[in-house]
Design a protein around this motif. Structure first.
Motif, PDB file in Angstrom:
ATOM      1  N   TRP A   1       0.833  -1.211   0.000  1.00 39.56           N
ATOM      2  CA  TRP A   1       0.000   0.000   0.000  1.00 39.56           C
ATOM      3  C   TRP A   1       0.868   1.262   0.000  1.00 39.56           C
ATOM      4  N   VAL A   2       1.987   1.233   0.699  1.00 36.64           N
ATOM      5  CA  VAL A   2       2.895   2.388   0.686  1.00 36.64           C
ATOM      6  C   VAL A   2       3.438   2.602  -0.716  1.00 36.64           C
TER       7      VAL A   2
ATOM      8  N   VAL B   1      -6.221  -4.255  10.712  1.00 40.37           N
ATOM      9  CA  VAL B   1      -4.889  -4.812  10.968  1.00 40.37           C
ATOM     10  C   VAL B   1      -3.857  -4.162  10.058  1.00 40.37           C
ATOM     11  N   ILE B   2      -4.181  -4.085   8.770  1.00 40.30           N
ATOM     12  CA  ILE B   2      -3.254  -3.502   7.800  1.00 40.30           C
ATOM     13  C   ILE B   2      -3.031  -2.021   8.086  1.00 40.30           C
ATOM     14  N   THR B   3      -4.098  -1.317   8.475  1.00 39.66           N
ATOM     15  CA  THR B   3      -3.967   0.104   8.811  1.00 39.66           C
ATOM     16  C   THR B   3      -3.062   0.307  10.016  1.00 39.66           C
ATOM     17  N   ALA B   4      -3.199  -0.554  11.015  1.00 40.79           N
ATOM     18  CA  ALA B   4      -2.320  -0.457  12.183  1.00 40.79           C
ATOM     19  C   ALA B   4      -0.864  -0.688  11.789  1.00 40.79           C
ATOM     20  N   ILE B   5      -0.620  -1.673  10.936  1.00 43.20           N
ATOM     21  CA  ILE B   5       0.749  -1.943  10.480  1.00 43.20           C
ATOM     22  C   ILE B   5       1.288  -0.753   9.696  1.00 43.20           C
ATOM     23  N   LEU B   6       0.455  -0.141   8.871  1.00 41.21           N
ATOM     24  CA  LEU B   6       0.874   1.074   8.168  1.00 41.21           C
ATOM     25  C   LEU B   6       1.334   2.134   9.160  1.00 41.21           C
ATOM     26  N   GLY B   7       0.545   2.328  10.222  1.00 37.90           N
ATOM     27  CA  GLY B   7       0.886   3.352  11.210  1.00 37.90           C
ATOM     28  C   GLY B   7       2.135   3.037  11.999  1.00 37.90           C
ATOM     29  N   GLY B   8       2.335   1.758  12.319  1.00 32.95           N
ATOM     30  CA  GLY B   8       3.481   1.382  13.130  1.00 32.95           C
ATOM     31  C   GLY B   8       4.768   1.221  12.352  1.00 32.95           C
ATOM     32  N   ARG B   9       4.671   0.719  11.130  1.00 28.55           N
ATOM     33  CA  ARG B   9       5.874   0.426  10.345  1.00 28.55           C
ATOM     34  C   ARG B   9       6.305   1.587   9.445  1.00 28.55           C
TER      35      ARG B   9
ATOM     36  N   PRO C   1       5.805   5.316   9.778  1.00 23.48           N
ATOM     37  CA  PRO C   1       5.415   6.617  10.336  1.00 23.48           C
ATOM     38  C   PRO C   1       5.861   7.804   9.496  1.00 23.48           C
ATOM     39  N   LYS C   2       6.861   7.626   8.643  1.00 22.85           N
ATOM     40  CA  LYS C   2       7.300   8.743   7.801  1.00 22.85           C
ATOM     41  C   LYS C   2       6.320   9.007   6.664  1.00 22.85           C
ATOM     42  N   GLN C   3       5.630   7.983   6.236  1.00 22.91           N
ATOM     43  CA  GLN C   3       4.672   8.152   5.137  1.00 22.91           C
ATOM     44  C   GLN C   3       3.240   8.356   5.629  1.00 22.91           C
ATOM     45  N   VAL C   4       2.893   7.761   6.756  1.00 22.43           N
ATOM     46  CA  VAL C   4       1.509   7.774   7.221  1.00 22.43           C
ATOM     47  C   VAL C   4       1.316   8.896   8.239  1.00 22.43           C
ATOM     48  N   LEU C   5       0.442   9.836   7.891  1.00 20.49           N
ATOM     49  CA  LEU C   5       0.182  10.990   8.762  1.00 20.49           C
ATOM     50  C   LEU C   5      -0.558  10.586  10.019  1.00 20.49           C
ATOM     51  N   GLY C   6      -1.441   9.625   9.896  1.00 21.89           N
ATOM     52  CA  GLY C   6      -2.232   9.166  11.028  1.00 21.89           C
ATOM     53  C   GLY C   6      -3.258   8.166  10.531  1.00 21.89           C
ATOM     54  N   ILE C   7      -3.917   7.516  11.480  1.00 21.86           N
ATOM     55  CA  ILE C   7      -4.862   6.464  11.110  1.00 21.86           C
ATOM     56  C   ILE C   7      -6.203   6.648  11.798  1.00 21.86           C
ATOM     57  N   HIS C   8      -7.229   6.107  11.160  1.00 19.00           N
ATOM     58  CA  HIS C   8      -8.558   5.963  11.751  1.00 19.00           C
ATOM     59  C   HIS C   8      -8.929   4.500  11.588  1.00 19.00           C
ATOM     60  N   THR C   9      -9.424   3.872  12.653  1.00 18.26           N
ATOM     61  CA  THR C   9      -9.740   2.459  12.578  1.00 18.26           C
ATOM     62  C   THR C   9     -10.959   2.124  13.420  1.00 18.26           C
ATOM     63  N   THR C  10     -11.667   1.074  13.014  1.00 17.21           N
ATOM     64  CA  THR C  10     -12.775   0.547  13.817  1.00 17.21           C
ATOM     65  C   THR C  10     -12.357  -0.746  14.516  1.00 17.21           C
ATOM     66  N   LEU C  11     -11.088  -1.088  14.420  1.00 13.89           N
ATOM     67  CA  LEU C  11     -10.543  -2.269  15.091  1.00 13.89           C
ATOM     68  C   LEU C  11      -9.313  -1.874  15.882  1.00 13.89           C
ATOM     69  N   ALA C  12      -9.329  -2.128  17.180  1.00 16.91           N
ATOM     70  CA  ALA C  12      -8.139  -1.952  18.010  1.00 16.91           C
ATOM     71  C   ALA C  12      -7.830  -3.304  18.642  1.00 16.91           C
ATOM     72  N   GLN C  13      -6.648  -3.819  18.382  1.00 18.54           N
ATOM     73  CA  GLN C  13      -6.221  -5.079  18.977  1.00 18.54           C
ATOM     74  C   GLN C  13      -5.162  -4.797  20.021  1.00 18.54           C
ATOM     75  N   ALA C  14      -5.453  -5.195  21.269  1.00 11.94           N
ATOM     76  CA  ALA C  14      -4.554  -4.920  22.384  1.00 11.94           C
ATOM     77  C   ALA C  14      -3.408  -5.917  22.419  1.00 11.94           C
ATOM     78  N   PRO C  15      -2.301  -5.564  23.074  1.00 10.47           N
ATOM     79  CA  PRO C  15      -1.244  -6.548  23.297  1.00 10.47           C
ATOM     80  C   PRO C  15      -1.789  -7.727  24.109  1.00 10.47           C
ATOM     81  N   PRO C  16      -1.142  -8.884  24.041  1.00 10.45           N
ATOM     82  CA  PRO C  16      -1.671 -10.070  24.732  1.00 10.45           C
ATOM     83  C   PRO C  16      -1.531  -9.987  26.241  1.00 10.45           C
ATOM     84  N   GLU C  17      -2.426 -10.709  26.914  1.00  7.99           N
ATOM     85  CA  GLU C  17      -2.344 -10.988  28.356  1.00  7.99           C
ATOM     86  C   GLU C  17      -2.370  -9.739  29.231  1.00  7.99           C
ATOM     87  N   LEU C  18      -3.202  -8.762  28.877  1.00  7.84           N
ATOM     88  CA  LEU C  18      -3.406  -7.624  29.755  1.00  7.84           C
ATOM     89  C   LEU C  18      -4.436  -7.979  30.823  1.00  7.84           C
ATOM     90  N   THR C  19      -4.289  -7.401  31.995  1.00 10.44           N
ATOM     91  CA  THR C  19      -5.202  -7.690  33.098  1.00 10.44           C
ATOM     92  C   THR C  19      -6.481  -6.871  32.990  1.00 10.44           C
TER      93      THR C  19
END
Length: 396
Positions: free
Chosen positions: A168-169, A190-198, A200-218
């Motif tokens: 996509w980039v 998922v793909i939008t999150a990867i765009l934002g994390g991997r 950052p120089k190209q992606v100004l920001g993201i909007h998403t309807t899916l947020a996946q948390a890190p594993p094993e949070l209390t």
């Protein structure tokens, strides 16, 4: 992500009459099972406990065969503007609508499964040329995921969410968009999150309807409502995700049915629209038969039942399968719809999305908000991206 050519070529859709005639003939000759053994009078969501009720399926089959107009949707795709380009040897199809506004921001919208570009065709005009002059305008790009629609079907493994994000980039760069915003839900999230994390120089920001948390949070410190979200999400993956396990482990096997039988394809997709929408009984309470059949017919005509299922084989587990420590530091706007299948509390989400500039919990809508509540979806997307662009320094 280099390829022999960076050409982006115009593309037009025109299904052969023979394919449409074959579809209608198959629908007319369909062999159907007996009715389900649990009967309840409509409206009642429990009617769907064993899957798509026979009476409902017969009704939509007859509509598909005798009334549905594929040519109308086909004309809409051509009106928006369709293109194809080849990235890493794979042909990628996209819709592309440039805004006439001088202050427009490039925006890529990524669909998921069992969706397609059909999720966004009716909202593109308002995003590119908003009626409210104070709303942000966008150059809108809507690619078809590899194996979906008019994109090519990968012939080898490797086209998972990480590779798609990198593609996509490259795609946006070929269109002349060196910096852009991104939106997605489901696999698109998922793909939008990867765009934002991997990227950052190209992606100004993201909007998403899916947020996946890190594993094993209390769950300590969560409200009762937030705990219910985590319980609902756990229940979904334990008791309602057989489709995902099938497509992650045996996409070829289910693919034979999805490519050979339009009724099988329709039922497989309709089942998810029924279960994942914010309705009391039928998905057609909020989504028209035509909108759903635009999506299903696109799958049918492009024979993408098997190839689209393989995204689960490539990327099952989402962001945590990519990298449990994955973080996103660019501005993020997140909207969690009440009847979506995964709902992540904000305190969990901000462990990964570390610059949340807008957090919304709409009062209505499910997994397909652009189809279920399109006016709200567009407004939410505009306002969320406005916050993102302000935080990135793009808008004052």
């Amino acid at each position: 992500m280099n390829s022999p050519t960076r050409t982006v070529s115009a593309f037009e859709t025109r299904a052969p009459d023979a394919d449409l005639n074959d579809l209608r003939a198959r629908l007319a000759a369909a062999r159907l099972p007996e009715t389900e053994t649990v009967y309840r009078a409509a409206p009642d969501p429990r009617r769907w406990e064993q899957g798509v009720p026979l009476a409902d399926l017969i009704e939509i089959i007859n509509y598909w065969r005798t009334e549905y107009d594929w040519r109308s949707f086909e004309a809409r795709l051509n009106q928006i503007g369709q293109f194809r380009t080849t990235i890493d040897g794979l042909g990628i199809h996209l819709l592309h609508r440039r805004s006439t506004r001088a202050d427009a921001t490039p925006l890529i919208l990524t669909h998921g499964w069992p969706g397609s570009i059909a999720e966004f065709t009716h909202v593109i005009d308002e995003l590119a040329a908003p009626k409210n002059r104070d709303a942000p305008a966008f150059h809108v790009v809507v690619p078809s995921l590899p194996g979906f629609g008019y994109s090519d079907k990968p012939a080898t493994t490797g086209w998972g969410a990480e590779k798609i994000a990198a593609a996509w980039v490259e795609l946006m760069d070929r269109l002349g968009y060196h910096k852009f915003a991104a939106h997605g839900g489901d696999w698109g999230g998922v793909i939008t999150a990867i765009l934002g994390g991997r990227f950052p120089k190209q992606v100004l920001g993201i909007h998403t309807t899916l947020a996946q948390a890190p594993p094993e949070l209390t769950t300590d410190g969560l409200t009762a409502g937030e705990r219910k979200w985590t319980e609902d999400t756990r229940d979904f993956w334990l008791h309602h995700a057989a489709y995902a396990k099938q497509q992650a482990t045996r996409p070829q096997t289910i693919g034979y049915a999805l490519v050979d039988s339009p009724v099988g394809l329709l039922a497989w997709i309709l089942d998810k629209f029924a279960e994942w929408t914010d309705t009391q009984d039928s998905p057609f309470e909020t989504i028209s038969k035509d909108r759903l059949l635009d999506n299903v017919t696109l799958y049918w005509l492009t024979r993408s039942g098997a190839s689209s299922a393989r995204i689960y084989h490539e990327s099952h587990g989402g962001i945590n399968a990519v990298d449990p420590e994955f973080k996103i530091d660019i501005p993020s706007a997140i909207s969690i719809y009440p009847r979506d299948i995964e709902k992540c509390p904000r305190t969990w989400a901000q462990e990964r999305y570390r610059h949340i500039v807008r957090w919304q919990t709409p009062k209505a809508g499910g997994h397909f908000p652009s189809l279920e509540v399109p006016e709200y979806f567009v407004k939410d997307l505009q306002e969320g991206l406005a916050a993102v662009l302000t935080a990135s320094g793009r808008r004052s």
